[in-house]
Design an enzyme around this catalytic site. Structure first.
Site, mmCIF file in Angstrom:
data_model
loop_
_atom_site.group_PDB
_atom_site.id
_atom_site.type_symbol
_atom_site.label_atom_id
_atom_site.label_comp_id
_atom_site.label_asym_id
_atom_site.label_seq_id
_atom_site.Cartn_x
_atom_site.Cartn_y
_atom_site.Cartn_z
ATOM 1 N N HIS A 106 45.414 39.451 -40.752
ATOM 2 C CA HIS A 106 44.552 40.365 -41.509
ATOM 3 C C HIS A 106 44.532 39.958 -42.987
ATOM 4 C CE1 HIS A 106 46.094 43.170 -38.228
ATOM 5 N NE2 HIS A 106 44.799 43.186 -38.027
ATOM 6 N N LYS A 163 40.234 34.671 -34.111
ATOM 7 C CA LYS A 163 41.204 35.074 -33.078
ATOM 8 C C LYS A 163 40.483 35.858 -31.964
ATOM 9 C CE LYS A 163 45.015 37.074 -31.315
ATOM 10 N NZ LYS A 163 44.764 38.468 -31.286
ATOM 11 N N SER A 219 49.237 38.865 -33.890
ATOM 12 C CA SER A 219 48.515 39.998 -33.330
ATOM 13 C C SER A 219 49.365 41.234 -33.526
ATOM 14 C CB SER A 219 48.288 39.776 -31.832
ATOM 15 O OG SER A 219 47.987 41.015 -31.205
ATOM 16 N N ARG A 251 49.704 43.390 -31.496
ATOM 17 C CA ARG A 251 50.335 43.685 -30.202
ATOM 18 C C ARG A 251 51.573 42.824 -29.950
ATOM 19 N NH1 ARG A 251 44.642 44.736 -28.483
ATOM 20 N NH2 ARG A 251 44.584 46.942 -27.900
ATOM 21 N N GLN A 278 34.422 38.760 -29.874
ATOM 22 C CA GLN A 278 34.038 39.815 -30.821
ATOM 23 C C GLN A 278 33.226 39.228 -31.978
ATOM 24 O OE1 GLN A 278 36.883 42.958 -32.112
ATOM 25 N NE2 GLN A 278 36.974 41.815 -34.007
ATOM 26 N N MET A 282 42.266 47.437 -37.397
ATOM 27 C CA MET A 282 42.870 48.625 -36.774
ATOM 28 C C MET A 282 44.275 48.847 -37.344
ATOM 29 S SD MET A 282 41.470 48.871 -32.927
ATOM 30 C CE MET A 282 42.581 47.728 -32.173
ATOM 31 N N LEU A 335 48.951 45.804 -40.223
ATOM 32 C CA LEU A 335 48.483 44.563 -40.839
ATOM 33 C C LEU A 335 49.543 43.466 -40.810
ATOM 34 C CD1 LEU A 335 46.551 45.946 -43.949
ATOM 35 C CD2 LEU A 335 45.723 45.537 -41.616
ATOM 36 N N HIS A 336 49.058 42.246 -40.562
ATOM 37 C CA HIS A 336 49.937 41.073 -40.586
ATOM 38 C C HIS A 336 49.219 39.962 -41.355
ATOM 39 C CE1 HIS A 336 47.185 39.688 -37.514
ATOM 40 N NE2 HIS A 336 47.532 40.688 -36.694
ATOM 41 N N GLN A 337 49.808 38.788 -41.355
ATOM 42 C CA GLN A 337 49.238 37.693 -42.164
ATOM 43 C C GLN A 337 47.833 37.296 -41.714
ATOM 44 O OE1 GLN A 337 50.224 36.281 -44.992
ATOM 45 N NE2 GLN A 337 51.948 37.706 -45.051
HETATM 46 P P1 AMP Z 1 42.436 44.142 -35.399
HETATM 47 O O1 AMP Z 1 43.206 44.938 -36.384
HETATM 48 O O2 AMP Z 1 43.261 43.542 -34.311
HETATM 49 O O3 AMP Z 1 41.195 44.816 -34.904
HETATM 50 O O4 AMP Z 1 41.917 42.880 -36.240
HETATM 51 C C1 AMP Z 1 41.139 43.048 -37.391
HETATM 52 C C2 AMP Z 1 40.547 41.718 -37.794
HETATM 53 O O5 AMP Z 1 41.590 40.788 -38.050
HETATM 54 C C3 AMP Z 1 39.679 41.103 -36.691
HETATM 55 O O6 AMP Z 1 38.539 40.512 -37.286
HETATM 56 C C4 AMP Z 1 40.584 40.079 -36.088
HETATM 57 O O7 AMP Z 1 39.885 39.006 -35.488
HETATM 58 C C5 AMP Z 1 41.366 39.616 -37.297
HETATM 59 N N1 AMP Z 1 42.627 39.006 -36.867
HETATM 60 C C6 AMP Z 1 43.565 39.553 -36.070
HETATM 61 N N2 AMP Z 1 44.557 38.668 -35.843
HETATM 62 C C7 AMP Z 1 44.236 37.542 -36.504
HETATM 63 C C8 AMP Z 1 44.850 36.255 -36.658
HETATM 64 N N3 AMP Z 1 46.002 35.947 -36.083
HETATM 65 N N4 AMP Z 1 44.207 35.334 -37.407
HETATM 66 C C9 AMP Z 1 43.021 35.622 -37.996
HETATM 67 N N5 AMP Z 1 42.410 36.794 -37.891
HETATM 68 C C10 AMP Z 1 42.995 37.749 -37.157
#
Ligand code: AMP
Length: 521
Positions: A38, A156, A192, A194, A160, A31, A34-36
């Site tokens: 992703h 994480k 995250s 968030r 899901q 979504m 992006l962070h480490q």
């Molecule tokens: P999101 O953008 O939050 O929907 O996350 C996209 C993908 O990145 C999902 O598969 C999440 O599980 C993964 N993700 C998010 N945060 C982390 C994290 N800290 N470590 C590993 N994968 C993550």
């Protein structure tokens, strides 16, 4: 590999672009913001595939009426820079209108994918009604559109991940689902998008989510197994932070999500809590299985000899993956199927049940009896007919995928030593000990010469063998299916000038240091 990052915003554009690409595709749905975390998924996808597609889409369908859809961070420009630096080929960032059509604002008017109640009646599903319908729907659409060889999701979001694994199985969606480990800040807080909602004090207290899980994990390592005690430890910890209001702490099977009374083999202890007004989640997977040792490395480094003997010394099963490929080859031939006919070969896969049974022996390393369905094939898989056909069969991606799944099944109970090219990176990424057994090209060439001489075969010049081995290394590490790669957490053992006995002694010491002492701590 593409050279320029494409930013595509429509389904039509993506379809057209994909139609002009060749090679394997890895999909990373996100979504954005992006962070480490992703980026770890993206890096993994980059390693495994020719083409990497990252989707960035804040999916309205997975937000409840009182959730943060409007406030969710949208940072497409900086996301694109990160993707470009990570070698992504294409970002797919549609608007909700483009992706869902004119009914995008009215979920009740859209066809949706609904996960079964058993997967949504606990953990986040209980508190976010409809959330996983939205997730399942968007992921189904993305996978159907992109048709990736692999799609990548983070542990994480443990619930899901489990839902998506079953979704892809149940709907026969294309490609493998690859789960990737949680990436954390240095103090342990799971990354995250968030986290940026947190103010300074909340950020400090948020780390308690991880600390509570970590405390429970330590008790688990010391022998605590019951749901009641593990959950209690975590809750007690969470109560020490005034800004943190737990929503749930639950212990479930990480694959089926069934609630557990105690951990028999594996459990996921998962938490959700409000930190101020921000809802955060985290989890830890607790494994009560026997250890797994993964041995990877280039051809000729002595992996299978070492793996077999190590298994013998430690009383573990030697997971002879080569024997599994031979067993399936035997089956293909026994069915009168042409090994080159990939479709007919793939068709036989679900009908072939392979079992390896360790047979203890008093005077030397165990050998494994090999069964296919109800037939003992230990001898039959060593015939020259099987030998002549095994590489044709093993090179087929459907065969690889099916046999890797069977190998993973052995991993559930643990207690195995396995060797190959991608055991530590792909088959058993959670292995307690990962060894990358290496030797210089010259050393491997000399070993090959000795080996050929001992079998009274003609011995090529050293330079010729060195060249052949270098070429094989290059092929192994660049091939599309399971390329040879040292896992980040693997320990390299260079075997030049070491005898098998001293390699074994080294590995036994590493086992003692990394597995036994860890279990005691
Ligand atoms: P999101 O953008 O939050 O929907 O996350 C996209 C993908 O990145 C999902 O598969 C999440 O599980 C993964 N993700 C998010 N945060 C982390 C994290 N800290 N470590 C590993 N994968 C993550």
């Amino acid at each position: 590999m593409g050279t320029v990052l494409r930013l595509l915003k429509t389904v039509e554009g993506l379809r057209y672009w994909l139609g002009n690409q060749s090679g394997s595709v890895g999909l990373v749905p996100t979504m954005g913001a992006l962070h480490q975390g992703h980026l770890s998924l993206i890096r993994r996808a980059r390693c495994d595939n020719d083409i990497v597609v990252v989707s960035i889409f804040v999916n309205p369908l997975q937000f409840g009426p009182n959730e943060d859809l409007a406030a969710y961070p949208r940072t497409l420009d900086s996301d694109a820079k990160l993707c470009e630096a990570a070698g992504v080929d294409c970002i797919f960032a549609p608007s909700a209108l483009d992706f869902y059509g004119p009914n995008f604002n009215d979920a009740s008017a859209l066809v949706k994918v609904i996960p079964p109640p058993a997967l949504v009646q606990q953990l986040c599903g209980k508190f976010r009604p409809g959330h996983f319908d939205g997730v399942a729907t968007v992921v189904t659409k993305l996978i159907s559109l992109v048709c990736p060889q692999r799609s990548y999701f983070g542990q994480k979001d443990g619930q899901q991940l489990a839902i998506i694994r079953q979704l892809v199985r149940d709907l026969n969606l294309p490609g493998a689902v690859i789960g990737c480990p949680i990436v954390r800040e240095t103090d342990g807080l799971a990354l995250s998008s968030r986290n940026q909602y947190l103010d300074g004090q909340e950020r400090q207290q948020a780390v308690i989510l991880y600390r509570g899980l970590r405390r429970a994990e330590q008790e688990f390592k010391a022998g605590m197994r019951s749901q009641h005690s593990l959950v209690r430890i975590d809750l007690d910890y969470l109560e020490t932070a005034p800004a943190v209001a737990p929503q749930y702490v639950e212990l479930v099977n990480p694959y089926t999500l069934a609630p557990l009374e105690k951990v028999e083999t594996v459990g996921m202890l998962a938490v959700a809590a409000f930190v101020g007004t921000t809802r955060l989640i985290d989890n830890v997977v607790l494994r009560a299985r026997r250890p797994i040792i993964a041995i990877d490395g280039p051809a000729g480094a002595g992996k299978s000899t070492v793996a077999r003997q190590l298994a013998h010394r430690l009383g573990l099963l030697y997971l002879d993956t080569g024997a599994m490929y031979r067993a399936f080859t035997w089956y293909v031939l026994s069915q009168g199927c042409d090994p080159e006919d990939e479709v007919s070969v793939a068709d036989l896969l679900p009908k072939c049940d392979i079992k390896l049974v360790a047979t203890p022996s008093d005077n030397g390393p165990q050998h494994s009896d090999v069964w296919v369905n109800a037939t003992l094939v230990t001898q039959a898989i060593r015939t020259s007919e099987v030998t002549a056909n095994v590489s044709t069969i093993a090179a087929q991606s459907s065969v690889r995928e099916a046999l890797v799944k069977q190998q993973m099944q052995y991993g559930l109970a643990g207690g195995v030593v396995a060797d190959g090219r991608d055991i530590g990176t792909h088959v058993f990424p959670d292995a307690e000990l990962k060894i990358f057994l290496n030797a210089s090209v010259e050393e491997r060439a000399r070993r090959r010469q000795r080996d050929l001489a001992s079998r009274s075969q003609s011995v090529p010049e050293l330079t010729e063998l060195t060249k052949a081995i270098s070429e094989r290394d290059y092929k192994d590490s660049t091939r599309k299916i399971s390329p040879l790669r040292q896992a980040d957490d693997a320990i390299e053992v260079v075997t030049d000038s070491l005898t098998i006995e001293s390699v074994l002694a080294k590995l036994l010491a590493l086992y003692e240091e990394n597995v036994v002492s860890d279990e005691k701590s």
